[in-house]
Write a protein that holds these residues in place. Structure first.
Motif, PDB file in Angstrom:
ATOM      1  N   LEU A  27       0.619  -1.203   0.044  1.00 31.66           N
ATOM      2  CA  LEU A  27      -0.102   0.168   0.188  1.00 31.66           C
ATOM      3  C   LEU A  27       0.861   1.246   0.106  1.00 31.66           C
ATOM      4  O   LEU A  27       1.894   1.296   0.710  1.00 31.66           O
ATOM      5  N   THR A  28       0.602   1.980  -0.818  1.00 34.89           N
ATOM      6  CA  THR A  28       1.278   3.417  -0.649  1.00 34.89           C
ATOM      7  C   THR A  28       0.436   4.574  -0.082  1.00 34.89           C
ATOM      8  O   THR A  28       0.962   5.463   0.664  1.00 34.89           O
ATOM      9  N   GLU A  29      -0.742   4.336   0.409  1.00 34.66           N
ATOM     10  CA  GLU A  29      -1.647   5.116   1.219  1.00 34.66           C
ATOM     11  C   GLU A  29      -2.090   4.611   2.377  1.00 34.66           C
ATOM     12  O   GLU A  29      -2.447   3.407   2.097  1.00 34.66           O
ATOM     13  N   PRO A  30      -2.163   5.013   3.475  1.00 34.35           N
ATOM     14  CA  PRO A  30      -2.768   4.448   4.814  1.00 34.35           C
ATOM     15  C   PRO A  30      -4.347   4.177   4.343  1.00 34.35           C
ATOM     16  O   PRO A  30      -4.978   4.968   3.895  1.00 34.35           O
ATOM     17  N   PRO A  31      -4.743   2.793   4.777  1.00 32.89           N
ATOM     18  CA  PRO A  31      -5.977   2.406   4.647  1.00 32.89           C
ATOM     19  C   PRO A  31      -6.864   3.088   5.526  1.00 32.89           C
ATOM     20  O   PRO A  31      -6.431   3.467   6.502  1.00 32.89           O
ATOM     21  N   GLU A  32      -7.907   3.317   5.293  1.00 27.91           N
ATOM     22  CA  GLU A  32      -9.223   4.036   6.328  1.00 27.91           C
ATOM     23  C   GLU A  32      -9.674   3.143   7.254  1.00 27.91           C
ATOM     24  O   GLU A  32     -10.007   1.816   6.971  1.00 27.91           O
ATOM     25  N   ILE A  33      -9.646   3.571   8.585  1.00 31.92           N
ATOM     26  CA  ILE A  33      -9.820   2.874   9.738  1.00 31.92           C
ATOM     27  C   ILE A  33     -11.563   2.446   9.557  1.00 31.92           C
ATOM     28  O   ILE A  33     -12.309   3.141   9.243  1.00 31.92           O
ATOM     29  N   GLY A  34     -11.798   1.061   9.919  1.00 37.10           N
ATOM     30  CA  GLY A  34     -13.032   0.530   9.700  1.00 37.10           C
ATOM     31  C   GLY A  34     -13.379  -0.067   8.458  1.00 37.10           C
ATOM     32  O   GLY A  34     -14.196  -0.749   8.122  1.00 37.10           O
ATOM     33  N   THR A  35     -12.292  -0.031   7.453  1.00 40.29           N
ATOM     34  CA  THR A  35     -12.823  -0.550   6.327  1.00 40.29           C
ATOM     35  C   THR A  35     -12.164  -1.923   6.119  1.00 40.29           C
ATOM     36  O   THR A  35     -11.476  -2.393   6.886  1.00 40.29           O
ATOM     37  N   LYS A  36     -12.344  -2.685   5.201  1.00 42.38           N
ATOM     38  CA  LYS A  36     -11.934  -3.999   4.844  1.00 42.38           C
ATOM     39  C   LYS A  36     -10.838  -3.767   3.580  1.00 42.38           C
ATOM     40  O   LYS A  36     -11.219  -3.145   2.630  1.00 42.38           O
ATOM     41  N   ILE A  37      -9.582  -4.750   3.835  1.00 38.33           N
ATOM     42  CA  ILE A  37      -8.953  -4.407   2.495  1.00 38.33           C
ATOM     43  C   ILE A  37      -8.375  -5.903   2.187  1.00 38.33           C
ATOM     44  O   ILE A  37      -8.875  -6.946   3.107  1.00 38.33           O
ATOM     45  N   ILE A  38      -7.936  -6.291   1.172  1.00 39.10           N
ATOM     46  CA  ILE A  38      -7.472  -7.478   0.707  1.00 39.10           C
ATOM     47  C   ILE A  38      -5.865  -7.608   0.819  1.00 39.10           C
ATOM     48  O   ILE A  38      -5.238  -6.460   0.189  1.00 39.10           O
ATOM     49  N   THR A  39      -5.323  -8.359   1.740  1.00 37.83           N
ATOM     50  CA  THR A  39      -3.909  -8.504   1.767  1.00 37.83           C
ATOM     51  C   THR A  39      -2.985  -9.263   0.719  1.00 37.83           C
ATOM     52  O   THR A  39      -3.705  -9.660  -0.395  1.00 37.83           O
ATOM     53  N   PRO A  40      -1.980  -8.771   0.218  1.00 39.44           N
ATOM     54  CA  PRO A  40      -1.138  -9.572  -0.925  1.00 39.44           C
ATOM     55  C   PRO A  40      -1.575 -11.031  -0.895  1.00 39.44           C
ATOM     56  O   PRO A  40      -1.553 -11.748  -2.028  1.00 39.44           O
ATOM     57  N   GLY A  41      -1.776 -11.586  -0.059  1.00 40.03           N
ATOM     58  CA  GLY A  41      -1.888 -13.065   0.204  1.00 40.03           C
ATOM     59  C   GLY A  41      -3.660 -13.637  -0.034  1.00 40.03           C
ATOM     60  O   GLY A  41      -4.079 -14.476  -0.056  1.00 40.03           O
ATOM     61  N   GLY A  42      -4.232 -12.233  -0.494  1.00 44.00           N
ATOM     62  CA  GLY A  42      -5.760 -12.475  -0.676  1.00 44.00           C
ATOM     63  C   GLY A  42      -6.694 -12.600   0.318  1.00 44.00           C
ATOM     64  O   GLY A  42      -7.929 -12.855   0.113  1.00 44.00           O
ATOM     65  N   ARG A  43      -6.471 -12.480   1.469  1.00 43.55           N
ATOM     66  CA  ARG A  43      -7.144 -12.313   2.767  1.00 43.55           C
ATOM     67  C   ARG A  43      -7.882 -11.111   2.916  1.00 43.55           C
ATOM     68  O   ARG A  43      -7.136  -9.933   2.925  1.00 43.55           O
ATOM     69  N   GLU A  44      -9.241 -11.200   3.067  1.00 45.21           N
ATOM     70  CA  GLU A  44     -10.009  -9.976   3.546  1.00 45.21           C
ATOM     71  C   GLU A  44      -9.823  -9.614   4.926  1.00 45.21           C
ATOM     72  O   GLU A  44     -10.158 -10.404   5.868  1.00 45.21           O
ATOM     73  N   VAL A  45      -9.276  -8.424   5.365  1.00 45.56           N
ATOM     74  CA  VAL A  45      -9.310  -8.093   6.742  1.00 45.56           C
ATOM     75  C   VAL A  45      -9.792  -6.747   7.170  1.00 45.56           C
ATOM     76  O   VAL A  45      -9.856  -6.093   6.242  1.00 45.56           O
ATOM     77  N   LYS A  46     -10.020  -6.575   8.430  1.00 47.21           N
ATOM     78  CA  LYS A  46     -10.496  -5.260   8.991  1.00 47.21           C
ATOM     79  C   LYS A  46      -9.278  -4.417   9.263  1.00 47.21           C
ATOM     80  O   LYS A  46      -8.577  -4.909   9.862  1.00 47.21           O
ATOM     81  N   VAL A  47      -9.409  -3.250   9.054  1.00 45.70           N
ATOM     82  CA  VAL A  47      -8.496  -2.160   9.281  1.00 45.70           C
ATOM     83  C   VAL A  47      -8.817  -1.547  10.817  1.00 45.70           C
ATOM     84  O   VAL A  47      -9.911  -1.109  10.900  1.00 45.70           O
ATOM     85  N   LEU A  48      -8.324  -1.872  11.864  1.00 47.19           N
ATOM     86  CA  LEU A  48      -8.469  -1.330  13.108  1.00 47.19           C
ATOM     87  C   LEU A  48      -7.858   0.046  13.294  1.00 47.19           C
ATOM     88  O   LEU A  48      -8.427   0.745  14.010  1.00 47.19           O
ATOM     89  N   ASP A  49      -6.600   0.113  12.833  1.00 43.55           N
ATOM     90  CA  ASP A  49      -5.816   1.715  12.968  1.00 43.55           C
ATOM     91  C   ASP A  49      -4.914   1.554  11.673  1.00 43.55           C
ATOM     92  O   ASP A  49      -4.421   0.675  11.150  1.00 43.55           O
ATOM     93  N   SER A  50      -4.522   2.987  11.390  1.00 44.21           N
ATOM     94  CA  SER A  50      -3.250   3.026  10.238  1.00 44.21           C
ATOM     95  C   SER A  50      -2.703   4.386  10.520  1.00 44.21           C
ATOM     96  O   SER A  50      -3.381   5.256  11.255  1.00 44.21           O
ATOM     97  N   THR A  51      -1.596   4.410  10.095  1.00 41.59           N
ATOM     98  CA  THR A  51      -0.680   5.488  10.146  1.00 41.59           C
ATOM     99  C   THR A  51       0.015   5.531   8.707  1.00 41.59           C
ATOM    100  O   THR A  51      -0.484   4.768   7.961  1.00 41.59           O
ATOM    101  N   GLU A  52       0.810   6.595   8.560  1.00 44.22           N
ATOM    102  CA  GLU A  52       1.575   6.873   7.528  1.00 44.22           C
ATOM    103  C   GLU A  52       2.593   5.574   7.280  1.00 44.22           C
ATOM    104  O   GLU A  52       2.937   5.352   6.169  1.00 44.22           O
ATOM    105  N   THR A  53       2.767   4.889   8.246  1.00 40.54           N
ATOM    106  CA  THR A  53       3.702   3.519   8.113  1.00 40.54           C
ATOM    107  C   THR A  53       3.414   2.325   8.120  1.00 40.54           C
ATOM    108  O   THR A  53       3.940   1.388   7.785  1.00 40.54           O
TER     109      THR A  53
END
Length: 156
Positions: free
Chosen positions: A104-130
Motif C-alpha cells: 500500500l502507498t496510502e494508509p487504509p481507512e480505519i473501519g474498512t476492509k482490505i485485501i492483503t497481498p495473500g488474498g485475505r480480506e481483513v478489517k483495518v483497526l488503525d493506520s498511520t503513514e507507515t
C-alpha cells in the motif's frame, strides 16, 4: 409420504435462514423481506435458499448438527456458541503490519476492509503513514449466533 423424510449425513439440503446476534440484530438472511426490514438489504445479492450437503463440513458445526433429523418444511431456531461457529476471538490475530508489506502507498481507512497481498480480506483497526493494524479474525469470531432456519427441501 414425502414429509416423513428426515435429514441424514450427506443429504443435499436447501434451507432459508435469518442469522441474528443474541441482542436480536440481524447480520444475514436468505429472505429479501427480512433483509429490507433489518436494513441489511444488498442490491447485488440473490435472496434464495442456501444449498449445502449436511454434516460434511460445508457449513459451521452448529448448523451441520442442527439440521440432522429435521423434516422438510420444519422450522427451528439454533443457538450456536462461538466454538461451533467461527471460533473464539483471538487477540494474536490482530497484527500491526508495515504498509510496504501490504503493498500500500496510502494508509487504509480505519473501519474498512482490505485485501492483503495473500488474498485475505481483513478489517483495518488503525493506520498511520507507515503501518496498519489489521484484524485477521473472522468477523463473526467470538459471537454466539442465533439462526432461525427452515428446511425448504431435501434435494434428491
Amino acid at each position: 409420504m414425502e414429509n416423513s423424510r428426515t435429514v441424514k449425513k450427506g443429504d443435499y439440503l436447501l434451507i432459508s435462514y435469518t442469522g441474528k446476534f443474541e441482542d436480536g440484530t440481524v447480520f444475514d438472511t436468505t429472505i429479501k423481506e427480512k433483509a429490507l426490514e433489518a436494513g441489511i438489504y444488498s442490491e447485488g445479492k440473490e435472496y434464495m435458499p442456501f444449498f449445502f450437503r449436511a454434516d460434511t463440513g460445508q457449513v459451521v458445526k452448529g448448523i451441520d448438527a442442527g439440521v440432522l433429523g429435521m423434516r422438510e418444511r420444519e422450522e427451528k431456531t439454533l443457538k450456536i456458541a462461538p466454538e461451533e461457529a467461527y471460533g473464539e476471538y483471538k487477540s494474536y490475530l490482530v497484527q500491526k503490519i508495515p504498509l510496504s508489506r501490504l503493498e500500500l502507498t496510502e494508509p487504509p481507512e480505519i473501519g474498512t476492509k482490505i485485501i492483503t497481498p495473500g488474498g485475505r480480506e481483513v478489517k483495518v483497526l488503525d493506520s498511520t503513514e507507515t503501518y496498519a493494524t489489521l484484524d485477521f479474525n473472522h468477523e463473526l469470531a467470538g459471537k454466539t449466533l442465533v439462526l432461525e432456519i427452515k428446511l425448504v427441501s431435501i434435494v434428491k
